[in-house]
Design an enzyme around this catalytic site. Structure first.
Site, PDB file in Angstrom:
ATOM      1  N   ARG A 150     -18.565  -9.678   7.026  1.00 51.82           N
ATOM      2  CA  ARG A 150     -19.113  -8.467   7.642  1.00 51.82           C
ATOM      3  C   ARG A 150     -20.021  -7.729   6.655  1.00 51.82           C
ATOM      4  O   ARG A 150     -21.026  -7.142   7.052  1.00 51.82           O
ATOM      5  CB  ARG A 150     -17.970  -7.537   8.090  1.00 51.82           C
ATOM      6  CG  ARG A 150     -18.467  -6.313   8.834  1.00 51.82           C
ATOM      7  CD  ARG A 150     -17.345  -5.462   9.392  1.00 51.82           C
ATOM      8  NE  ARG A 150     -16.635  -4.730   8.358  1.00 51.82           N
ATOM      9  CZ  ARG A 150     -15.581  -3.938   8.584  1.00 51.82           C
ATOM     10  NH1 ARG A 150     -15.088  -3.822   9.812  1.00 51.82           N
ATOM     11  NH2 ARG A 150     -14.994  -3.296   7.607  1.00 51.82           N
ATOM     12  N   ARG A 195      -2.524   6.043  10.424  1.00 60.60           N
ATOM     13  CA  ARG A 195      -2.530   5.093   9.310  1.00 60.60           C
ATOM     14  C   ARG A 195      -1.491   5.460   8.254  1.00 60.60           C
ATOM     15  O   ARG A 195      -1.392   4.766   7.240  1.00 60.60           O
ATOM     16  CB  ARG A 195      -3.913   5.101   8.659  1.00 60.60           C
ATOM     17  CG  ARG A 195      -4.790   3.887   9.032  1.00 60.60           C
ATOM     18  CD  ARG A 195      -6.162   4.111   8.438  1.00 60.60           C
ATOM     19  NE  ARG A 195      -6.901   2.915   8.221  1.00 60.60           N
ATOM     20  CZ  ARG A 195      -7.904   2.494   8.990  1.00 60.60           C
ATOM     21  NH1 ARG A 195      -8.242   3.144  10.082  1.00 60.60           N
ATOM     22  NH2 ARG A 195      -8.564   1.409   8.677  1.00 60.60           N
ATOM     23  N   ARG A 229     -21.919  -1.225   5.062  1.00 59.48           N
ATOM     24  CA  ARG A 229     -20.838  -0.287   4.763  1.00 59.48           C
ATOM     25  C   ARG A 229     -20.522  -0.284   3.275  1.00 59.48           C
ATOM     26  O   ARG A 229     -20.347  -1.346   2.673  1.00 59.48           O
ATOM     27  CB  ARG A 229     -19.587  -0.659   5.579  1.00 59.48           C
ATOM     28  CG  ARG A 229     -19.618  -0.063   6.961  1.00 59.48           C
ATOM     29  CD  ARG A 229     -18.461  -0.500   7.815  1.00 59.48           C
ATOM     30  NE  ARG A 229     -17.152  -0.295   7.225  1.00 59.48           N
ATOM     31  CZ  ARG A 229     -16.026  -0.372   7.921  1.00 59.48           C
ATOM     32  NH1 ARG A 229     -16.063  -0.628   9.217  1.00 59.48           N
ATOM     33  NH2 ARG A 229     -14.867  -0.197   7.324  1.00 59.48           N
ATOM     34  N   ARG A 239      -8.446  -1.869  -0.278  1.00 61.11           N
ATOM     35  CA  ARG A 239      -8.045  -1.392   1.049  1.00 61.11           C
ATOM     36  C   ARG A 239      -6.840  -2.162   1.580  1.00 61.11           C
ATOM     37  O   ARG A 239      -6.005  -1.621   2.292  1.00 61.11           O
ATOM     38  CB  ARG A 239      -9.225  -1.485   2.024  1.00 61.11           C
ATOM     39  CG  ARG A 239     -10.290  -0.430   1.700  1.00 61.11           C
ATOM     40  CD  ARG A 239     -11.601  -0.705   2.391  1.00 61.11           C
ATOM     41  NE  ARG A 239     -11.457  -0.685   3.816  1.00 61.11           N
ATOM     42  CZ  ARG A 239     -12.188  -1.426   4.650  1.00 61.11           C
ATOM     43  NH1 ARG A 239     -13.107  -2.257   4.188  1.00 61.11           N
ATOM     44  NH2 ARG A 239     -11.993  -1.330   5.936  1.00 61.11           N
ATOM     45  N   LYS A 266      -9.227  -4.468  14.789  1.00 59.74           N
ATOM     46  CA  LYS A 266      -8.875  -3.280  15.596  1.00 59.74           C
ATOM     47  C   LYS A 266     -10.095  -2.792  16.375  1.00 59.74           C
ATOM     48  O   LYS A 266     -10.036  -2.582  17.579  1.00 59.74           O
ATOM     49  CB  LYS A 266      -8.405  -2.120  14.687  1.00 59.74           C
ATOM     50  CG  LYS A 266      -7.182  -2.420  13.862  1.00 59.74           C
ATOM     51  CD  LYS A 266      -6.759  -1.207  13.038  1.00 59.74           C
ATOM     52  CE  LYS A 266      -7.759  -0.833  11.946  1.00 59.74           C
ATOM     53  NZ  LYS A 266      -7.825  -1.779  10.826  1.00 59.74           N
TER      54      LYS A 266
HETATM   55  P1  B4P Z   1     -13.170  -5.019  12.743  1.00 61.13           P
HETATM   56  O1  B4P Z   1     -12.802  -5.079  14.180  1.00 61.13           O
HETATM   57  O2  B4P Z   1     -14.385  -4.237  12.356  1.00 61.13           O
HETATM   58  O3  B4P Z   1     -11.967  -4.553  11.829  1.00 61.13           O
HETATM   59  P2  B4P Z   1     -11.155  -3.228  11.745  1.00 61.13           P
HETATM   60  O4  B4P Z   1      -9.745  -3.696  11.624  1.00 61.13           O
HETATM   61  O5  B4P Z   1     -11.480  -2.283  12.859  1.00 61.13           O
HETATM   62  O6  B4P Z   1     -11.781  -2.582  10.428  1.00 61.13           O
HETATM   63  P3  B4P Z   1     -11.510  -1.558   9.320  1.00 61.13           P
HETATM   64  O7  B4P Z   1     -10.045  -1.310   9.133  1.00 61.13           O
HETATM   65  O8  B4P Z   1     -12.285  -2.154   8.188  1.00 61.13           O
HETATM   66  O9  B4P Z   1     -12.259  -0.207   9.606  1.00 61.13           O
HETATM   67  P4  B4P Z   1     -12.053   1.304   9.998  1.00 61.13           P
HETATM   68  O10 B4P Z   1     -13.388   1.686  10.496  1.00 61.13           O
HETATM   69  O11 B4P Z   1     -10.889   1.478  10.916  1.00 61.13           O
HETATM   70  O12 B4P Z   1     -13.310  -6.526  12.253  1.00 61.13           O
HETATM   71  C1  B4P Z   1     -13.695  -6.860  10.924  1.00 61.13           C
HETATM   72  C2  B4P Z   1     -14.663  -8.035  10.945  1.00 61.13           C
HETATM   73  O13 B4P Z   1     -13.997  -9.197  11.423  1.00 61.13           O
HETATM   74  C3  B4P Z   1     -15.874  -7.820  11.851  1.00 61.13           C
HETATM   75  O14 B4P Z   1     -17.009  -8.363  11.223  1.00 61.13           O
HETATM   76  C4  B4P Z   1     -15.539  -8.603  13.116  1.00 61.13           C
HETATM   77  O15 B4P Z   1     -16.677  -9.087  13.789  1.00 61.13           O
HETATM   78  C5  B4P Z   1     -14.700  -9.731  12.560  1.00 61.13           C
HETATM   79  N1  B4P Z   1     -13.682 -10.196  13.485  1.00 61.13           N
HETATM   80  C6  B4P Z   1     -12.891  -9.412  14.280  1.00 61.13           C
HETATM   81  N2  B4P Z   1     -12.038 -10.194  14.983  1.00 61.13           N
HETATM   82  C7  B4P Z   1     -12.297 -11.492  14.592  1.00 61.13           C
HETATM   83  C8  B4P Z   1     -11.734 -12.767  14.936  1.00 61.13           C
HETATM   84  N3  B4P Z   1     -10.739 -12.879  15.843  1.00 61.13           N
HETATM   85  N4  B4P Z   1     -12.240 -13.878  14.336  1.00 61.13           N
HETATM   86  C9  B4P Z   1     -13.231 -13.772  13.424  1.00 61.13           C
HETATM   87  N5  B4P Z   1     -13.814 -12.612  13.050  1.00 61.13           N
HETATM   88  C10 B4P Z   1     -13.336 -11.480  13.625  1.00 61.13           C
HETATM   89  O16 B4P Z   1     -11.714   2.109   8.635  1.00 61.13           O
HETATM   90  C11 B4P Z   1     -12.624   2.307   7.567  1.00 61.13           C
HETATM   91  C12 B4P Z   1     -12.121   3.370   6.575  1.00 61.13           C
HETATM   92  O17 B4P Z   1     -12.112   4.683   7.211  1.00 61.13           O
HETATM   93  C13 B4P Z   1     -10.705   3.224   6.026  1.00 61.13           C
HETATM   94  O18 B4P Z   1     -10.612   2.332   4.920  1.00 61.13           O
HETATM   95  C14 B4P Z   1     -10.389   4.698   5.605  1.00 61.13           C
HETATM   96  O19 B4P Z   1     -10.960   5.035   4.353  1.00 61.13           O
HETATM   97  C15 B4P Z   1     -11.080   5.521   6.678  1.00 61.13           C
HETATM   98  N6  B4P Z   1     -10.142   5.876   7.768  1.00 61.13           N
HETATM   99  C16 B4P Z   1     -10.242   5.467   9.072  1.00 61.13           C
HETATM  100  N7  B4P Z   1      -9.210   5.936   9.791  1.00 61.13           N
HETATM  101  C17 B4P Z   1      -8.434   6.650   8.929  1.00 61.13           C
HETATM  102  C18 B4P Z   1      -7.192   7.349   9.059  1.00 61.13           C
HETATM  103  N8  B4P Z   1      -6.547   7.412  10.235  1.00 61.13           N
HETATM  104  N9  B4P Z   1      -6.677   7.961   7.971  1.00 61.13           N
HETATM  105  C19 B4P Z   1      -7.306   7.926   6.793  1.00 61.13           C
HETATM  106  N10 B4P Z   1      -8.466   7.272   6.586  1.00 61.13           N
HETATM  107  C20 B4P Z   1      -9.030   6.637   7.640  1.00 61.13           C
END
Ligand code: B4P
Length: 178
Positions: A121, A82, A127, A138, A8
């Site tokens: 990651r 979410r 983190r 998660r 995302k």
């Molecule tokens: P990211 O792009 O970092 O993944 P994400 O889905 O955004 O991450 P996440 O869900 O963990 O985090 P968030 O900050 O939203 O990609 C992950 C890894 O994969 C990276 O290393 C990237 O380089 C790699 N990658 C990406 N695409 C790739 C591909 N095509 N091929 C290979 N590698 C790839 O949330 C963190 C926490 O914040 C949650 O658990 C929760 O506690 C809190 N939170 C955030 N929003 C919230 C909400 N609305 N409500 C309640 N809690 C919330």
């Protein structure tokens, strides 16, 4: 939308640059509050470190204030909503702003690939929620609380296969929204 590690944040950043949008990542916003040791950050920290979602009331308050201050600026929201209450709250916020949601994108990837990505990651993210135990937790929280949003948005959701290189996934998104 999409499970943790679906990309995302990665894709939202690319789309924001391409279309000159404001990128709002609730994960980044919360990590910023934690870093600054604000009241919100102190509350959020224990939920995030344990792999749980931060309470809806906190997220809805942050997003209402932020989206209201941005008014008509084009925005890509990453990681919100979410839960069903967050999605209902977002509908109200958008309605009150006389605005609209143009696209809802859901990036889906098989769980074992997600876990592998997040373990990779973990090696340099620093983190606290990137440990194997919390990563697995998660994914469970996602299945229970966030996956039902696919039905909530069933009328206008665009499904994106997130398995492949970052460039391939971007290309799939662009084909759907252009
Ligand atoms: P990211 O792009 O970092 O993944 P994400 O889905 O955004 O991450 P996440 O869900 O963990 O985090 P968030 O900050 O939203 O990609 C992950 C890894 O994969 C990276 O290393 C990237 O380089 C790699 N990658 C990406 N695409 C790739 C591909 N095509 N091929 C290979 N590698 C790839 O949330 C963190 C926490 O914040 C949650 O658990 C929760 O506690 C809190 N939170 C955030 N929003 C919230 C909400 N609305 N409500 C309640 N809690 C919330």
């Amino acid at each position: 939308m999409g499970p943790p590690g679906a990309g995302k944040g990665t894709q939202a950043k690319i789309l924001a640059e391409k279309y000159n949008l404001i990128h709002l990542s609730t994960g980044d916003m919360l990590r910023n509050e934690i870093q600054k040791k604000t009241a919100i950050g102190l509350k959020a920290q224990s939920y995030m470190n344990g792999g749980n979602l931060v309470p809806d009331s906190i997220l809805l308050s942050i997003m209402k204030n932020t989206l209201t201050s941005l008014k008509d600026s084009g925005t890509i929201v990453d990681g919100f909503p979410r839960t069903i209450p967050q999605a209902e709250g977002l509908s109200l916020i958008v309605e009150n702003l006389h605005s609209k949601i143009d696209y809802v994108l859901n990036i889906h990837v098989e769980e074992k690939i997600l876990i592998q990505r997040l373990i990779e990651r973990a090696q340099n993210s620093g983190r606290a929620d990137d440990t194997e135990e919390v990563i697995t937790k998660r994914q469970k929280v996602y299945a229970q609380l966030t996956a039902p949003l696919v039905d909530f948005y069933s009328n206008n959701i665009i499904q994106i296969d997130g398995d492949g290189s970052i460039e391939q996934v971007t290309q799939r998104i662009l084909e759907q929204i252009q």
